[in-house]
Design a protein around this motif. Structure first.
Motif, short mmCIF file in Angstrom:
data_model
loop_
_atom_site.label_atom_id
_atom_site.label_comp_id
_atom_site.label_asym_id
_atom_site.label_seq_id
_atom_site.Cartn_x
_atom_site.Cartn_y
_atom_site.Cartn_z
N ALA A 1 4.02 10.12 -9.59
CA ALA A 1 3.10 10.27 -11.01
C ALA A 1 2.44 11.66 -11.01
CB ALA A 1 2.41 9.32 -11.03
N ASP A 2 2.00 11.93 -9.84
CA ASP A 2 1.15 13.15 -9.55
C ASP A 2 1.31 13.90 -8.47
OD1 ASP A 2 -1.06 14.91 -9.87
OD2 ASP A 2 -2.64 13.80 -9.33
N ARG B 1 0.76 -1.26 -0.33
CA ARG B 1 0.12 0.02 -0.04
C ARG B 1 1.02 1.24 -0.14
NH1 ARG B 1 -4.56 2.49 0.53
NH2 ARG B 1 -4.92 4.32 2.22
N ARG B 2 2.01 1.30 0.84
CA ARG B 2 2.77 2.30 0.69
C ARG B 2 3.59 2.65 -0.44
NH1 ARG B 2 4.60 0.30 5.78
NH2 ARG B 2 6.60 -0.28 4.71
N ALA B 3 3.89 1.70 -1.24
CA ALA B 3 4.44 1.53 -2.36
C ALA B 3 3.55 2.06 -3.53
CB ALA B 3 4.72 0.30 -2.92
N ASP B 4 2.23 1.73 -3.43
CA ASP B 4 1.14 2.38 -4.37
C ASP B 4 1.02 3.85 -4.16
OD1 ASP B 4 0.72 0.13 -5.50
OD2 ASP B 4 -1.24 -0.49 -4.07
N LEU B 5 1.23 4.24 -2.76
CA LEU B 5 0.93 5.67 -2.64
C LEU B 5 2.07 6.51 -3.09
CD1 LEU B 5 -0.22 5.36 1.19
CD2 LEU B 5 -1.56 6.52 -0.86
N LEU B 6 3.23 6.01 -3.05
CA LEU B 6 4.57 6.54 -3.55
C LEU B 6 4.42 6.74 -5.10
CD1 LEU B 6 7.21 7.71 -3.18
CD2 LEU B 6 8.48 5.65 -3.07
N ALA C 1 -3.68 14.30 -0.37
CA ALA C 1 -4.22 13.30 0.12
C ALA C 1 -3.11 12.26 0.59
CB ALA C 1 -5.03 12.69 -1.16
N VAL C 2 -2.21 11.96 -0.24
CA VAL C 2 -0.98 10.87 -0.02
C VAL C 2 -0.45 11.35 1.33
CG1 VAL C 2 0.87 9.76 -0.99
CG2 VAL C 2 -0.90 10.31 -2.61
N GLY D 1 7.73 5.13 2.64
CA GLY D 1 7.35 4.65 1.24
C GLY D 1 8.55 4.11 0.38
N CYS D 2 8.25 2.96 -0.45
CA CYS D 2 9.47 2.47 -1.11
C CYS D 2 8.68 1.80 -2.27
CB CYS D 2 10.52 1.57 -0.59
SG CYS D 2 11.84 0.81 -1.39
#
Length: 535
Positions: free
Chosen positions: A287-288, A277-282, A294-295, A347-348
């Motif tokens: 990307a944005d 989940r942290r990887a998805d957030l990073l 939010a992140v 995050g990673c």
């Protein structure tokens, strides 16, 4: 002493948790006995093992053979079939399973099949063996489990991971502990020393419950290794303060190792889910950057805190693509663990073969550099492949993170484009490789502008390829030598007059003027960067 009845599928699913295995078909109202785990082998018929859990390794849910496998599983009396959908439709397969009377389960796609096999096997071995410990703790509740073991075996208990970090310890009153245990609990790490090293080596080698006498003024202990198959997950230690823990206590500790392995695997799965989940957030943040509002709270970061991006990559040839992909995944795990230890869980992420990590501002930029270099060295030692790492510049907040990532990417390209064989471990910042980074950036620009005239570098190389000439090498040697004919001739092992003749002929054939400094510069760039832009 222990119930050795046949496990029920519902019990196994409860032990594993819904995040690991999710029913796609309704479970029968009555008990569904489970006898073991089978792995699907497409080149062999299914063995006639009733009540087994069949893992559909490599079978897509939308493939025709998936329905065939459901029918085959029903034919040999399997209890259920486990699939991974990876976003493919499952409705038809669910209908086929319901008609065949086979329970269909969906596995967490991020959990490797061999880990899933180990977790299910451990659950089967332990589901009905811990009944005497009333209120057996739920999977993952290691402290409650440590207390249950302490009550069952009869001594203060510690559960450790393979690196001797203390994951949980019992807190039952009246059970004696010694100074070694007290210090270990305070630091959540077993003390180091040759005595401890020898004890752990003996325990791993034995593969069963062992007794260890007191040393360094401590108390005697029982210990056992916790495994899932051949994989070592940790160990359990019970203090034998009075020296009265008998063979029954040894057997109880051996038996409970199965339950602990289930809990450790479940805890690992939960940690992996959090890390994903942290990887998805990073990934979203990189990307944005406008998503920072939010992140950032979900990553536990202040949006306005200075931060740097570090990029890590495995160096490999084209022939090693599959191995490199596997190494990159392991590299992501290593980077994530080390960054968590230093900065917390920020995050990673593994993106297109590159591992990115967020490094919040520390005491100094030097601290970031030292950490990145240490991670790269450790990763090289663990994976035994060349590792490159680029450290992006420190930016004032998460909204500027793209700039730091661009720097880190540019450093990686500069390290990759260095001539010669790759070094085992290379780490740099943009300031340390500014020349190579500049050339890499120029190569990107040239590659993106296909409309630019191709009459210089590309034309020279094409002519050499067609006619067997060496004009490109001669021009590069001459330009690299800053117009020194003697140095260029020495590099190419030819006479200086040969250099003069070739240069004169090149000017005639290709129409450039070596006396013009602008043409010299562009010619050198196009020859120098030709490989990087595909010329």
């Amino acid at each position: 002493m222990l119930d050795t009845g046949v496990p029920d599928l519902a019990q196994v699913l409860d032990a594993l948790g819904s995040s690991l295995l999710r029913p796609l078909t309704a479970l029968p109202e009555g008990p569904v006995p489970v006898s073991g785990v089978l792995i699907f082998e497409p080149r062999a018929p299914l063995p006639n093992v009733r009540d087994a859990i069949l893992l559909a390794v490599g079978v897509g849910t939308a493939e025709a053979r998936a329905k065939e496998l459901v029918a085959a599983a029903a034919g040999v009396g399997c209890a259920c079939l486990v699939v991974k959908s990876f976003g493919e439709p499952v409705a038809d397969l669910v209908d086929a399973a319901q008609r065949s009377g086979v329970v269909l389960l969906a596995a967490d796609e991020a959990v490797a099949w061999h880990h899933l096999d180990a977790m299910i096997s451990t659950a089967l071995a332990s589901t009905v063996r811990f009944e005497q410990a009333a209120g057996a703790p739920a999977a993952g509740d290691l402290f409650a489990l440590a207390n249950a073991i302490a009550g069952m075996v009869g001594g203060a208990t510690v559960i450790e991971d393979p690196r001797r970090r203390i994951l949980a310890y019992s807190t039952l009153p009246g059970q004696a502990i010694d100074e070694g245990r007290r210090q270990g609990i305070l630091g959540l790490q077993v003390p180091t020393g040759p005595d401890y090293d020898e004890v752990y080596r003996a325990l791993v080698k034995a593969g069963r419950t062992c007794r260890f006498p007191a040393f360094r003024g401590g108390l005697p202990r029982l210990g056992v290794v916790v495994r899932a198959g051949s994989e070592e997950l940790g160990s359990i230690w019970v203090v034998d303060a009075e020296g009265d823990l008998d063979a029954a206590a040894e057997q109880a500790l051996s038996d409970v190792a199965d339950i602990v392995s289930l809990h450790l695997l479940a805890a690992r799965t939960a940690d992996d889910a959090v890390r994903r989940r942290r990887a998805d957030l990073l990934r979203r943040l990189l990307a944005d950057p406008s998503s920072v509002t939010a992140v950032a709270p979900q990553l536990g970061l202040d949006p306005n805190q200075p931060v740097a991006v570090a990029a890590f990559a495995v160096v490999s040839s084209r022939a090693d693509d599959v191995l490199a992909a596997h190494a990159a995944t392991r590299l992501a795990d290593l980077v994530s663990l080390h960054c968590e230890a230093h900065y917390g869980r920020h995050g990673c992420a593994l993106i297109d073969g590159t591992v990115y990590a967020l490094l919040p501002s520390g005491p100094s930029p030097k601290a970031h550099h030292e950490l990145v270099a240490d991670i790269a060295r450790r990763a090289h030692g663990a994976l035994r492949v060349p590792i490159q790492a680029g450290l992006g510049s420190l930016v004032p907040g998460l909204r500027s993170i793209v700039s730091s990532r661009a720097d880190a990417d540019l450093v990686l390209r500069a390290l990759t484009d260095r001539p010669g064989e790759p070094q085992p471990c290379q780490v740099a910042t943009i300031d340390e490789v500014w020349a190579g980074a500049t050339l890499s950036a120029l190569a990107q620009i040239l590659a993106a502008h296909g409309a630019l005239p191709r009459s210089l570098g590309p034309a020279v190389r094409a002519h050499d390829l067609e006619h067997g000439t060496t004009y490109a090498d001669t021009l590069l040697a001459y330009l690299d030598a800053d117009g020194d004919f003697a140095a260029a001739s020495q590099r190419l092992s030819v006479h200086p007059n040969t250099i003069r003749y070739r240069l004169s002929r090149a000017e005639e054939i290709f129409g450039f003027d070596l006396a013009d400094p602008d043409e010299r510069l562009v010619l050198w760039l196009r020859l120098r960067l030709g490989d990087q832009v595909g010329w």
